[in-house]
Design a protein around this motif. Structure first.
Motif, mmCIF file in Angstrom:
data_model
loop_
_atom_site.group_PDB
_atom_site.id
_atom_site.type_symbol
_atom_site.label_atom_id
_atom_site.label_comp_id
_atom_site.label_asym_id
_atom_site.label_seq_id
_atom_site.Cartn_x
_atom_site.Cartn_y
_atom_site.Cartn_z
ATOM 1 N N GLU A 182 -58.502 4.724 36.697
ATOM 2 C CA GLU A 182 -58.179 4.942 35.070
ATOM 3 C C GLU A 182 -58.029 6.264 34.966
ATOM 4 O O GLU A 182 -57.584 6.693 33.792
ATOM 5 N N THR A 183 -58.830 6.986 35.834
ATOM 6 C CA THR A 183 -58.835 8.585 35.463
ATOM 7 C C THR A 183 -57.789 9.206 35.196
ATOM 8 O O THR A 183 -57.537 10.013 33.921
ATOM 9 N N ILE A 184 -56.768 8.960 35.990
ATOM 10 C CA ILE A 184 -55.340 9.714 35.857
ATOM 11 C C ILE A 184 -54.748 9.210 34.407
ATOM 12 O O ILE A 184 -53.785 9.832 33.869
ATOM 13 N N ASN A 185 -54.790 8.078 34.357
ATOM 14 C CA ASN A 185 -54.166 7.306 33.262
ATOM 15 C C ASN A 185 -54.786 7.847 31.791
ATOM 16 O O ASN A 185 -53.984 7.852 30.852
ATOM 17 N N ILE A 186 -55.797 8.203 31.801
ATOM 18 C CA ILE A 186 -56.522 8.811 30.622
ATOM 19 C C ILE A 186 -56.247 10.220 30.427
ATOM 20 O O ILE A 186 -55.548 10.540 29.231
ATOM 21 N N TRP A 187 -56.064 10.960 31.564
ATOM 22 C CA TRP A 187 -55.790 12.339 31.439
ATOM 23 C C TRP A 187 -54.119 12.722 31.242
ATOM 24 O O TRP A 187 -53.792 13.663 30.563
ATOM 25 N N THR A 188 -53.374 11.577 31.623
ATOM 26 C CA THR A 188 -51.866 11.956 31.600
ATOM 27 C C THR A 188 -51.498 11.806 30.251
ATOM 28 O O THR A 188 -50.305 12.112 30.054
ATOM 29 N N HIS A 189 -52.149 11.047 29.465
ATOM 30 C CA HIS A 189 -51.987 11.155 27.917
ATOM 31 C C HIS A 189 -52.723 11.797 27.151
ATOM 32 O O HIS A 189 -52.477 12.037 25.963
ATOM 33 N N PHE A 190 -53.899 12.407 27.669
ATOM 34 C CA PHE A 190 -54.880 12.874 26.861
ATOM 35 C C PHE A 190 -54.302 14.553 26.690
ATOM 36 O O PHE A 190 -54.137 15.121 25.576
ATOM 37 N N LEU A 191 -54.147 15.001 27.696
ATOM 38 C CA LEU A 191 -53.622 16.362 27.550
ATOM 39 C C LEU A 191 -52.204 16.646 26.941
ATOM 40 O O LEU A 191 -52.083 17.622 26.317
ATOM 41 N N PRO A 192 -51.302 15.709 27.215
ATOM 42 C CA PRO A 192 -49.916 15.562 26.223
ATOM 43 C C PRO A 192 -50.122 15.525 25.033
ATOM 44 O O PRO A 192 -49.448 16.296 24.099
ATOM 45 N N THR A 193 -51.276 15.050 24.346
ATOM 46 C CA THR A 193 -51.593 14.918 23.073
ATOM 47 C C THR A 193 -51.703 16.404 22.464
ATOM 48 O O THR A 193 -51.310 16.746 21.422
ATOM 49 N N CYS B 66 -43.797 9.772 33.268
ATOM 50 C CA CYS B 66 -42.207 9.873 32.890
ATOM 51 C C CYS B 66 -42.207 9.514 31.407
ATOM 52 O O CYS B 66 -41.164 10.173 30.846
ATOM 53 N N ALA B 67 -42.990 8.666 30.618
ATOM 54 C CA ALA B 67 -42.964 8.590 29.136
ATOM 55 C C ALA B 67 -43.196 9.816 28.559
ATOM 56 O O ALA B 67 -42.480 10.419 27.612
ATOM 57 N N VAL B 68 -44.183 10.654 29.125
ATOM 58 C CA VAL B 68 -44.398 11.886 28.255
ATOM 59 C C VAL B 68 -43.200 12.857 28.584
ATOM 60 O O VAL B 68 -43.012 13.744 27.484
ATOM 61 N N VAL B 69 -42.840 13.047 29.835
ATOM 62 C CA VAL B 69 -41.681 13.840 30.042
ATOM 63 C C VAL B 69 -40.635 13.524 29.128
ATOM 64 O O VAL B 69 -39.605 14.514 28.727
ATOM 65 N N GLY B 70 -40.072 12.311 29.026
ATOM 66 C CA GLY B 70 -39.190 11.811 28.466
ATOM 67 C C GLY B 70 -39.335 12.088 26.947
ATOM 68 O O GLY B 70 -38.008 12.422 26.291
ATOM 69 N N THR B 71 -40.511 11.899 26.417
ATOM 70 C CA THR B 71 -40.751 12.278 24.984
ATOM 71 C C THR B 71 -40.425 13.827 24.652
ATOM 72 O O THR B 71 -40.017 14.171 23.573
ATOM 73 N N HIS B 72 -40.890 14.440 25.458
ATOM 74 C CA HIS B 72 -40.686 16.020 25.382
ATOM 75 C C HIS B 72 -39.137 16.237 25.335
ATOM 76 O O HIS B 72 -38.438 16.871 24.365
ATOM 77 N N PHE B 73 -38.217 15.613 26.555
ATOM 78 C CA PHE B 73 -36.783 15.873 26.167
ATOM 79 C C PHE B 73 -36.263 15.309 24.893
ATOM 80 O O PHE B 73 -35.247 15.729 24.404
ATOM 81 N N GLN B 74 -36.960 14.126 24.633
ATOM 82 C CA GLN B 74 -36.402 13.527 23.379
ATOM 83 C C GLN B 74 -36.628 14.466 22.070
ATOM 84 O O GLN B 74 -35.758 14.820 21.460
ATOM 85 N N MET B 75 -37.749 15.011 22.096
ATOM 86 C CA MET B 75 -38.205 16.068 20.920
ATOM 87 C C MET B 75 -37.173 17.183 20.854
ATOM 88 O O MET B 75 -36.767 17.395 19.952
ATOM 89 N N GLU B 76 -36.979 17.755 22.141
ATOM 90 C CA GLU B 76 -35.889 18.948 22.281
ATOM 91 C C GLU B 76 -34.636 18.319 21.693
ATOM 92 O O GLU B 76 -34.020 19.043 21.045
ATOM 93 N N ALA B 77 -34.128 17.355 22.049
ATOM 94 C CA ALA B 77 -32.717 16.767 21.665
ATOM 95 C C ALA B 77 -32.803 16.747 20.436
ATOM 96 O O ALA B 77 -31.804 17.018 19.531
ATOM 97 N N ILE B 78 -33.768 15.863 19.490
ATOM 98 C CA ILE B 78 -33.778 16.002 18.226
ATOM 99 C C ILE B 78 -33.999 17.150 17.507
ATOM 100 O O ILE B 78 -33.372 17.204 16.298
ATOM 101 N N LEU B 79 -34.788 17.995 17.763
ATOM 102 C CA LEU B 79 -34.697 19.437 17.419
ATOM 103 C C LEU B 79 -33.372 19.981 17.395
ATOM 104 O O LEU B 79 -32.912 20.737 16.422
#
Length: 330
Positions: free
Chosen positions: A49-60, A262-275
């Motif tokens: 679970e370690t990488i699961n935790i950090w791959t969403h904690f750091l993007p927060t 992939c979810a976090v990277v996708g959200t980044h591109f989504q945010m840039e597109a919305i802006l």
């Protein structure tokens, strides 16, 4: 005297109850009755679970930094046009943080596992609503502005968020007896609002492609987001690569870690597109449609939060009652 910290022990799949086991993951499980401190400490040792935790904690923190940067230059309090963006930035900070907490504390008990993931599903449903609000007010195609779909897009998205939370929470109950059915329910719970939210975007991408792919920064970022969204869904549903080689990807490289990334990277591109859409279409949108309302932005999310918490509370009661019945039967 030197202070030493003993890290929690890890276990193989046959040493933990079925409710804690994951397809294709053989080792690296934490104790199913971990204390809160053990859960926190386990995030600093290598478990499955370690990488699961950090791959969403750091993007927060990345999304929070972007939000604070925007807050310093935009008047979120008084400028109605920015309210959809305000809602969106709040939910993209919320969903990875909630997911990180769920993965951290889900091994305190079977009941805690349900609670953690109920809240995780609720945060994801709010994220889908936040996407719908920004898409309905910034991304909607010109020819659809003031149409029937445009008028009811956000109320329908609020309803979809309730369906998403209800279906995903319910999917945990048949998980042991009917794991495939549970997976279908949970996948449907998240795919359905995604498809609805992206109806305006699918149309815009189709028109853009038919016009010869004229350069458009917003559309490019939207397309990148769609690619990563597809990868996210594929990884979530397929359990690849660990299904092909059980035990080989227990700690690094299993599908849940990859789908988080992939979810976090996708959200980044989504945010840039919305802006990009928000800035480039502001003059046209303000001239051709009414300003975003409080009820259609912050109000809609507030209503969804209350209703989703009520749904989660219902399923928590159902979980507690089921646990008491199980103990009584035993």
């Amino acid at each position: 005297m030197m202070l030493t910290i003993k890290l929690p022990q890890v276990f193989d799949f046959h040493q933990v109850p079925h409710v804690f086991r994951e397809d294709g993951i053989i080792s690296g499980y934490r104790h199913p009755r971990s204390s809160a401190l053990d859960c926190v400490l386990s995030s600093f040792q290598m478990t499955n679970e370690t990488i699961n935790i950090w791959t969403h904690f750091l993007p927060t923190w990345y999304f929070l930094w972007r939000f604070l940067t925007l807050y310093s230059v935009l008047d979120f309090c008084n400028e109605q046009y920015t309210w959809p963006l305000l809602v969106y930035m709040l939910v993209i900070c919320l969903y990875p943080f909630t997911s990180s907490c769920a993965h951290t504390f889900s091994t305190m008990s079977p009941e805690a596992r349900h609670i953690c993931y109920f809240l995780d599903y609720g945060a994801l449903s709010l994220y889908s609503l936040g996407c719908a609000i920004t898409y309905g007010l910034y991304v909607m195609p010109d020819c659809w502005i003031n149409s029937l779909l445009h008028q009811y897009f956000i109320p329908l998205a609020v309803f979809n968020s309730l369906i998403c939370t209800s279906l995903s929470c319910y999917s945990r109950f048949p998980e042991l007896e009917y794991p495939q059915w549970s997976k279908v329910l949970r996948t449907t719970a998240f795919v359905y609002p995604f498809l609805f939210d992206n109806i305006p975007l699918f149309y815009r991408v189709l028109v853009w492609a038919m016009e010869g792919c004229i350069h458009n920064d917003a559309i490019y970022n939207h397309c990148y987001h769609l690619i990563f969204a597809f990868l996210t869904g594929f990884l979530f549903a397929s359990h690849l690569p660990e299904r092909l080689a059980p035990g080989r990807f227990d700690y690094i490289g299993h599908s849940h870690q990859l789908f988080h990334i992939c979810a976090v990277v996708g959200t980044h591109f989504q945010m840039e597109a919305i802006l990009s859409d928000m800035n480039s279409r502001q003059l046209w949108l303000t001239a051709n449609t009414s300003k975003p309302s409080f009820l259609g932005t912050v109000g809609a999310v507030s209503i969804a939060v209350v209703l989703n918490l009520a749904i989660i509370g219902f399923f928590l009661c159902k979980t507690h009652m089921g646990r008491k019945l199980h103990i009584f039967i035993l």
